[in-house]
Enzyme design. Structure first.
Site, PDB file in Angstrom:
ATOM      1  N   CYS A  27     -14.975  12.863  13.889  1.00  0.00           N
ATOM      2  CA  CYS A  27     -15.726  14.182  13.466  1.00  0.00           C
ATOM      3  C   CYS A  27     -14.405  15.167  13.887  1.00  0.00           C
ATOM      4  CB  CYS A  27     -16.782  14.588  14.521  1.00  0.00           C
ATOM      5  SG  CYS A  27     -17.239  16.181  14.299  1.00  0.00           S
ATOM      6  N   CYS A  74     -17.822  14.844  23.718  1.00  0.00           N
ATOM      7  CA  CYS A  74     -18.388  13.848  22.579  1.00  0.00           C
ATOM      8  C   CYS A  74     -17.376  12.465  22.091  1.00  0.00           C
ATOM      9  CB  CYS A  74     -18.597  14.715  21.250  1.00  0.00           C
ATOM     10  SG  CYS A  74     -19.488  13.988  19.837  1.00  0.00           S
ATOM     11  N   CYS A 114     -35.213  11.377  13.465  1.00  0.00           N
ATOM     12  CA  CYS A 114     -33.897  12.167  13.573  1.00  0.00           C
ATOM     13  C   CYS A 114     -32.740  11.513  13.216  1.00  0.00           C
ATOM     14  CB  CYS A 114     -33.844  12.864  15.057  1.00  0.00           C
ATOM     15  SG  CYS A 114     -35.343  13.539  15.707  1.00  0.00           S
ATOM     16  N   CYS A 165     -34.603  22.734  16.198  1.00  0.00           N
ATOM     17  CA  CYS A 165     -34.426  22.304  17.339  1.00  0.00           C
ATOM     18  C   CYS A 165     -33.207  22.495  18.155  1.00  0.00           C
ATOM     19  CB  CYS A 165     -34.296  20.369  17.177  1.00  0.00           C
ATOM     20  SG  CYS A 165     -34.027  19.453  18.379  1.00  0.00           S
ATOM     21  N   ARG A 186     -37.516  18.870  25.431  1.00  0.00           N
ATOM     22  CA  ARG A 186     -37.139  17.575  25.238  1.00  0.00           C
ATOM     23  C   ARG A 186     -36.240  16.940  26.358  1.00  0.00           C
ATOM     24  NH1 ARG A 186     -35.385  16.344  19.908  1.00  0.00           N
ATOM     25  NH2 ARG A 186     -37.575  16.158  19.347  1.00  0.00           N
TER      26      ARG A 186
END
Length: 349
Positions: A57, A64, A101, A192, A264
């Site tokens: 990415c 990350c 998801c 979300c 969540r």
């Protein structure tokens, strides 16, 4: 402080801070009261998350392992084949998930790959599952296409407060994230959207993040509260651990600020004891991811979750279909109510 059980969009920073300052047991009592006013008290929505494109990415998010800026020895993978994704979705459904998801490590979807993602969404919907994707920044046309194929949720987290954000990410601005969320919402897709705790932020940043989320009209339908999973090779691999009571407080405040949203309990559960998870449910968390991995980091296996649910008397929440027209009408009505409220309250305080 009077705790409302219905949504409001005008929380001040001082009010949010006052919630964090409450005695722990008082805060949990208020959060559970709000929770029971809006949800079945012993049901938790269950989702499964699959990484459909892993690694490389271009973003520099310091937490990350999928960022191409850091050496985390993560094996890079191209976009998965549609049929393979749908096989995974069927397995998730067989294990009790009601939402599937799909996450892709992109700054934004490519013109070449986007049609395949649309086919994945169609297939997931045909299996009778709710669909959710996280694909990075979207333009207007992409948001519209996602809505046209029936996408239920778009995940795009704010991560942290506006003030702390630049310390974590420099390749995508906070406003870009807000713009993508607006494009998705304008096309009738549910949101979300949440954040990550334990990035090295201060409590004022958790206050700022939750207040930012609570000002969205309507509130995000799902609000993931993640605990940082520290990964070797990322800039945050040695950041101090966040106290678990502070994490539970954050869940409770999120429940109070966004009473009708699913909150969540997301990344970081693998490192939590059953007792900590139980307190999170007590604080108003009523959604989890289960399965072996959350994108690329560990997660409690489904069997362990089922055993925990049995101990606590929790049942997986069943999906209740609502028509797209009803969802859109609700969004428009809440937006209109908030617009009218501006004439009576200055929400910029």
């Amino acid at each position: 402080m009077t705790i409302a059980t219905q949504p409001r969009y005008d929380w001040t920073s001082q009010e949010v801070q006052a919630l964090f300052d409450m005695p722990f047991m008082d805060l949990l009592f208020h959060a559970q009261t709000v929770h029971r006013a809006n949800f079945a008290p012993n049901q938790v929505q269950v989702s499964t998350l699959l990484s459909i494109k892993t690694g490389a990415c271009p973003e520099d998010c310091k937490y990350c392992p999928q960022s191409g800026h850091y050496n985390t020895e993560l094996e890079k993978e191209k976009l998965m084949e549609v049929q393979k994704v749908l096989q995974e979705a069927q397995l998730a459904k067989d294990k009790g998930a009601t939402r599937f998801c799909m996450g892709a490590a992109w700054k934004h979807p490519s013109e070449k790959d986007f049609p395949y993602v649309l086919e994945m969404i169609k297939g997931v919907k045909q299996l009778g599952l709710e669909s959710c994707v996280t694909l990075g920044t979207l333009n207007d046309a992409q948001a519209k296409q996602l809505a046209e194929v029936g996408l239920d949720y778009y995940n795009h987290n704010l991560d942290t407060s506006p003030e702390f954000y630049d310390s974590i990410i420099t390749t995508r601005s906070y406003q870009e994230r807000l713009d993508t969320l607006s494009r998705v919402r304008d096309n009738g897709v549910k949101l979300c959207c949440g954040g990550i705790m334990g990035l090295g932020e201060e409590q004022k940043d958790r206050v700022g993040l939750l207040r930012q989320l609570s000002q969205m009209t309507p509130h995000p339908e799902s609000v993931p509260i993640n605990m940082l999973v520290k990964v070797e090779g990322t800039p945050l691999e040695n950041v101090d651990d966040l106290d678990e009571f502070e994490f539970i407080r954050t869940i409770a405040v999120a429940r109070i600020l966004m009473p009708t949203s699913h909150v969540r309990l997301s990344a970081g559960r693998q490192g939590m004891s059953e007792q900590t998870q139980a307190l999170c449910f007590m604080a108003g968390a009523n959604s989890i991811f289960y399965g072996e991995k959350l994108l690329t980091t560990g997660n409690p296996e489904a069997d362990k979750d089922r055993m925990l649910f049995a101990k606590l008397g929790i049942q997986p929440e069943q999906r209740h279909d609502v028509s797209d027209e009803a969802v859109q009408e609700s969004i428009v009505a809440q937006a209109k109510a908030q617009e009218e409220a501006k004439f009576f309250y200055d929400a910029t305080v």
